[in-house]
Design an enzyme around this catalytic site. Structure first.
Site, PDB file in Angstrom:
ATOM      1  N   THR A 222      -0.436   0.317  -9.426  1.00  0.00           N
ATOM      2  CA  THR A 222       0.773   0.668  -8.687  1.00  0.00           C
ATOM      3  C   THR A 222       1.687  -0.546  -8.649  1.00  0.00           C
ATOM      4  O   THR A 222       1.225  -1.688  -8.614  1.00  0.00           O
ATOM      5  CB  THR A 222       0.451   1.194  -7.269  1.00  0.00           C
TER       6      THR A 222
ATOM      7  N   CYS B  42       5.270  -1.708   1.500  1.00  0.00           N
ATOM      8  CA  CYS B  42       4.264  -0.664   1.266  1.00  0.00           C
ATOM      9  C   CYS B  42       2.881  -1.294   1.103  1.00  0.00           C
ATOM     10  O   CYS B  42       2.764  -2.495   0.855  1.00  0.00           O
ATOM     11  CB  CYS B  42       4.596   0.110  -0.003  1.00  0.00           C
TER      12      CYS B  42
ATOM     13  N   HIS C  57      -0.547   4.844  -2.422  1.00  0.00           N
ATOM     14  CA  HIS C  57       0.564   3.912  -2.197  1.00  0.00           C
ATOM     15  C   HIS C  57       1.286   4.368  -0.928  1.00  0.00           C
ATOM     16  O   HIS C  57       2.083   5.302  -0.944  1.00  0.00           O
ATOM     17  CB  HIS C  57       1.502   3.953  -3.403  1.00  0.00           C
TER      18      HIS C  57
END
Length: 161
Positions: free
Chosen positions: A23, A29, A46
């Site tokens: 990712t 995040c 995520h």
């Protein structure tokens, strides 16, 4: 032959054996990686925000720690993973904007870290590795074969744990 599956923002992915997950753009995040070492099943979600809206308007369940992590575990269990064999590694939760005070936007990374740790504790999934906080973005890759996480950060280089 192994493959690399990309997990986008507010998405999840699960792979087995020699496959990997990756990712990008982990700023505030958090990438949550869960591994069943016995079956070599790896899952990644995520997370963008701590909690789904109370009014039920949060349809993208992987966007939130309190709904995305349980959904990931459920998907892994549907493929045979066993919760008591699962461990977690997390990365992200940076403070990307220098906003004075205790604003909601300015401390979203800290709130995400707290929510991810709380959710994993409630689900009894131990965190065995983390690279959270600070002020830089990360790319996170995760191997189903051995559970190793590799972090790439422009200003910090590459680390594997």
């Amino acid at each position: 032959m192994s493959s690399m599956a990309t997990v986008g923002i507010a998405e999840m992915g699960v792979v087995k054996g020699e496959d990997q997950l990756i990712t990008y753009a982990l700023g505030s995040c958090i990438g949550v990686c869960i591994h069943d070492k016995n079956l070599k099943i790896a899952g990644m979600v995520h997370i963008m925000l701590p909690a789904a809206p109370a009014d039920g308007s949060g349809k993208a369940i992987c966007r939130y720690a309190d709904s995305g992590i349980p959904a990931l575990i459920k998907k892994m269990e549907s493929l045979g993973a066993v919760r008591r064999n699962m461990t977690a590694k997390i990365a992200g939760g940076a403070k990307m904007f220098d906003i004075p005070g205790d604003s909601v936007v300015g401390n979203i990374g800290d709130r995400n870290i707290e929510a991810v740790k709380k959710t994993l504790a409630e689900l009894r999934i131990p965190i065995i590795g983390q690279d959270v906080g600070f002020d830089y973005a990360r790319t996170m890759s995760f191997s189903a074969e051995d559970g190793m996480v590799t972090i790439k950060a422009f200003s910090k280089g590459i680390s594997t744990w």
